[in-house]
Design a protein around this motif. Sequence first.
Motif, mmCIF file in Angstrom:
data_model
loop_
_atom_site.group_PDB
_atom_site.id
_atom_site.type_symbol
_atom_site.label_atom_id
_atom_site.label_comp_id
_atom_site.label_asym_id
_atom_site.label_seq_id
_atom_site.Cartn_x
_atom_site.Cartn_y
_atom_site.Cartn_z
ATOM 1 N N GLU A 23 -42.232 82.683 -17.349
ATOM 2 C CA GLU A 23 -43.198 83.490 -17.970
ATOM 3 C C GLU A 23 -44.418 83.498 -17.096
ATOM 4 O OE1 GLU A 23 -44.748 82.964 -22.588
ATOM 5 O OE2 GLU A 23 -45.166 81.129 -21.387
ATOM 6 N N VAL A 24 -44.799 84.691 -17.321
ATOM 7 C CA VAL A 24 -46.190 85.026 -16.653
ATOM 8 C C VAL A 24 -47.267 85.493 -17.583
ATOM 9 C CG1 VAL A 24 -47.157 86.440 -14.966
ATOM 10 C CG2 VAL A 24 -45.256 85.698 -14.175
ATOM 11 N N ILE A 25 -48.479 85.057 -17.732
ATOM 12 C CA ILE A 25 -49.460 85.291 -18.676
ATOM 13 C C ILE A 25 -50.560 86.132 -18.054
ATOM 14 C CG2 ILE A 25 -51.203 84.354 -20.241
ATOM 15 C CD1 ILE A 25 -49.173 81.810 -20.155
ATOM 16 N N PRO A 32 -53.647 87.020 -24.819
ATOM 17 C CA PRO A 32 -52.994 86.747 -23.882
ATOM 18 C C PRO A 32 -51.483 87.660 -23.900
ATOM 19 C CG PRO A 32 -52.673 85.141 -25.646
ATOM 20 C CD PRO A 32 -53.901 86.016 -25.960
ATOM 21 N N VAL A 33 -51.195 88.164 -22.847
ATOM 22 C CA VAL A 33 -50.022 89.177 -22.615
ATOM 23 C C VAL A 33 -48.816 88.092 -21.850
ATOM 24 C CG1 VAL A 33 -49.131 91.251 -21.790
ATOM 25 C CG2 VAL A 33 -51.653 91.048 -22.854
ATOM 26 N N LEU A 59 -51.721 96.880 -18.004
ATOM 27 C CA LEU A 59 -53.130 96.870 -18.566
ATOM 28 C C LEU A 59 -54.123 95.377 -18.508
ATOM 29 C CD1 LEU A 59 -54.564 99.119 -19.728
ATOM 30 C CD2 LEU A 59 -53.909 98.354 -22.118
ATOM 31 N N ALA A 60 -53.350 94.423 -18.791
ATOM 32 C CA ALA A 60 -53.853 93.273 -18.622
ATOM 33 C C ALA A 60 -54.199 92.881 -17.251
ATOM 34 C CB ALA A 60 -53.034 92.088 -19.115
ATOM 35 N N LEU A 112 -59.108 82.607 -31.249
ATOM 36 C CA LEU A 112 -59.328 83.857 -30.135
ATOM 37 C C LEU A 112 -60.522 84.499 -30.152
ATOM 38 C CD1 LEU A 112 -57.320 86.129 -28.791
ATOM 39 C CD2 LEU A 112 -57.030 87.085 -30.983
ATOM 40 N N ARG A 113 -61.138 84.861 -29.027
ATOM 41 C CA ARG A 113 -62.121 85.327 -29.013
ATOM 42 C C ARG A 113 -62.121 87.033 -28.817
ATOM 43 N NH1 ARG A 113 -66.344 82.472 -24.671
ATOM 44 N NH2 ARG A 113 -65.901 81.015 -26.189
#
Length: 193
Positions: A23-25, A32-33, A59-60, A112-113
């Motif tokens: 898993e990569v974030i 978070p994607v 995009l992230a 979440l901001r």
Amino acid sequence: MSDYKERVLKWLRELKGTQKPIEVISFYNELPVRVKLNVLDVNDTKELIQWSSHPKLNLAVGETGKIFLPFYDPLHQANRILSADVIYYGKGFMETTIPNIGNDSRFNRKSLRITTSDTLPIRALLEAEDFPKRAVKVRDISEGGIGLFVPSSNFKIGDKVHLRLTFPDGKTLEANGEIARLEKTPEGELAGI
């Protein structure tokens, strides 16, 4: 090369050998994607890691230039968050630096901001003792608070404030708050309320 970096490289080589995805974030506008990627290559000489790519991540990565990944450090028997700078990303693959211990506040937030939009802004009127009601720019908002750009040197941590917020759909909200943090930024002084 440090022992820690060697443990990370060994783990990445194992992932490559087993072709097990990890898993990569990354973050897009504080969201978070999360995707699963495979390690394609570990280049010790150039200190680069090549990963499979995922269109959901592009995009992230374009916004942050970083990826984060969970790593269990066997020596310390502790979970860590690693961070790697993205050198290249595209359709076929992505290249990063060798991941290091990451320190990103977004992993520790309770709420979440959301960064506000210049095209559909949240408007704020701020007033406090010895500070007349004035329009200020909203940078971000969450369930836990709001970030506003305020005139420099007018506030200190602990000051009580009153806000009237107007949202893009025309709805308004009035709230009382307290300055919890002040930070100098290129755009001006940022108050966390």
